[in-house]
Motif scaffolding. Sequence first.
Motif, mmCIF file in Angstrom:
data_model
loop_
_atom_site.group_PDB
_atom_site.id
_atom_site.type_symbol
_atom_site.label_atom_id
_atom_site.label_comp_id
_atom_site.label_asym_id
_atom_site.label_seq_id
_atom_site.Cartn_x
_atom_site.Cartn_y
_atom_site.Cartn_z
ATOM 1 N N ASN A 105 -6.934 -2.117 4.069
ATOM 2 C CA ASN A 105 -7.844 -2.913 3.245
ATOM 3 C C ASN A 105 -7.481 -2.909 1.768
ATOM 4 N N TRP A 106 -6.434 -2.208 1.403
ATOM 5 C CA TRP A 106 -6.050 -2.095 -0.010
ATOM 6 C C TRP A 106 -5.153 -3.269 -0.379
ATOM 7 N N PRO A 107 -5.294 -3.835 -1.577
ATOM 8 C CA PRO A 107 -4.387 -4.917 -1.997
ATOM 9 C C PRO A 107 -2.941 -4.433 -1.989
ATOM 10 N N LYS A 108 -2.083 -5.158 -1.313
ATOM 11 C CA LYS A 108 -0.684 -4.734 -1.126
ATOM 12 C C LYS A 108 0.050 -4.537 -2.442
ATOM 13 N N GLU A 109 -0.292 -5.323 -3.471
ATOM 14 C CA GLU A 109 0.396 -5.204 -4.755
ATOM 15 C C GLU A 109 -0.036 -3.953 -5.529
ATOM 16 N N ARG A 110 -1.029 -3.234 -5.022
ATOM 17 C CA ARG A 110 -1.514 -2.021 -5.681
ATOM 18 C C ARG A 110 -1.231 -0.765 -4.863
ATOM 19 N N ILE A 111 -0.252 -0.851 -3.950
ATOM 20 C CA ILE A 111 0.143 0.301 -3.139
ATOM 21 C C ILE A 111 1.543 0.745 -3.570
ATOM 22 N N ILE A 112 1.689 2.020 -3.851
ATOM 23 C CA ILE A 112 2.975 2.603 -4.206
ATOM 24 C C ILE A 112 3.342 3.598 -3.106
ATOM 25 N N TYR A 113 4.501 3.376 -2.493
ATOM 26 C CA TYR A 113 5.010 4.288 -1.470
ATOM 27 C C TYR A 113 6.004 5.241 -2.126
ATOM 28 N N LEU A 114 5.768 6.527 -1.968
ATOM 29 C CA LEU A 114 6.659 7.530 -2.531
ATOM 30 C C LEU A 114 7.495 8.147 -1.424
ATOM 31 N N ALA A 115 8.810 8.132 -1.596
ATOM 32 C CA ALA A 115 9.727 8.734 -0.631
ATOM 33 C C ALA A 115 10.090 10.127 -1.119
ATOM 34 N N LEU A 116 9.343 11.107 -0.649
ATOM 35 C CA LEU A 116 9.580 12.485 -1.065
ATOM 36 C C LEU A 116 10.459 13.201 -0.052
ATOM 37 N N GLU A 117 11.251 14.118 -0.559
ATOM 38 C CA GLU A 117 12.059 14.969 0.312
ATOM 39 C C GLU A 117 11.267 16.240 0.604
ATOM 40 N N PRO A 118 11.684 17.009 1.599
ATOM 41 C CA PRO A 118 10.964 18.260 1.902
ATOM 42 C C PRO A 118 10.780 19.115 0.655
ATOM 43 N N GLY A 119 9.617 19.735 0.550
ATOM 44 C CA GLY A 119 9.311 20.540 -0.628
ATOM 45 C C GLY A 119 8.773 19.700 -1.764
ATOM 46 N N ASN A 120 8.385 18.447 -1.487
ATOM 47 C CA ASN A 120 7.860 17.517 -2.491
ATOM 48 C C ASN A 120 8.834 17.244 -3.622
ATOM 49 N N VAL A 121 10.109 17.222 -3.274
ATOM 50 C CA VAL A 121 11.142 16.862 -4.242
ATOM 51 C C VAL A 121 11.199 15.337 -4.310
ATOM 52 N N PHE A 122 11.196 14.823 -5.519
ATOM 53 C CA PHE A 122 11.235 13.378 -5.748
ATOM 54 C C PHE A 122 12.616 13.035 -6.297
ATOM 55 N N LEU B 55 -5.929 6.374 -6.977
ATOM 56 C CA LEU B 55 -5.831 6.651 -8.406
ATOM 57 C C LEU B 55 -6.208 5.369 -9.129
ATOM 58 N N SER B 56 -7.415 5.309 -9.656
ATOM 59 C CA SER B 56 -7.946 4.076 -10.258
ATOM 60 C C SER B 56 -7.846 2.958 -9.230
ATOM 61 N N SER B 57 -7.126 1.899 -9.576
ATOM 62 C CA SER B 57 -7.005 0.761 -8.652
ATOM 63 C C SER B 57 -5.747 0.842 -7.797
ATOM 64 N N TRP B 58 -5.042 1.963 -7.842
ATOM 65 C CA TRP B 58 -3.796 2.148 -7.108
ATOM 66 C C TRP B 58 -4.004 3.028 -5.891
ATOM 67 N N LEU B 59 -3.141 2.835 -4.904
ATOM 68 C CA LEU B 59 -3.098 3.705 -3.741
ATOM 69 C C LEU B 59 -1.677 4.251 -3.649
ATOM 70 N N ILE B 60 -1.551 5.565 -3.646
ATOM 71 C CA ILE B 60 -0.256 6.223 -3.539
ATOM 72 C C ILE B 60 -0.133 6.748 -2.116
#
Length: 123
Positions: free
Chosen positions: A89-106, A45-50
């Motif tokens: 290869n992605w800049p570490k400061e531009r990576i967002i880790y999302l911890a989702l629960e089953p069913g894509n619950v955030f 997403l733009s310069s971010w990696l999710i």
Amino acid sequence: MTDRTTPLFNKSQQNALAAIGLPLWRERSINVDVPPRQNEHCYRLSSWLIVTDSPLPVNRPQWLNDLVHTLDQENSGALAETAASTIENWPKERIIYLALEPGNVFPAAAKRETWNQIVSRSL
């Protein structure tokens, strides 16, 4: 993993490299204990990696729309799925880790943690 018993360079080649100040190249060993990333899904997403453990839903829930709106400085809103190897290869400061629960619950705690990641990286 290969086991090289003969040197890569003969003695005269090693001396020539040393004479011109180049370090002797050595073959890297492969760490076979590191498991491949099989369950990670990456989205650019733009310069971010999710990065998530499960695929993001096609019909975006409101939390995902809010995240895209916050991160996307180009206002494209386009999430493009990429290979998990992109992380290397992605800049570490531009990576967002999302911890989702089953069913894509955030869950709320994960939302707070994600928001803190974003704020600390100074959009």
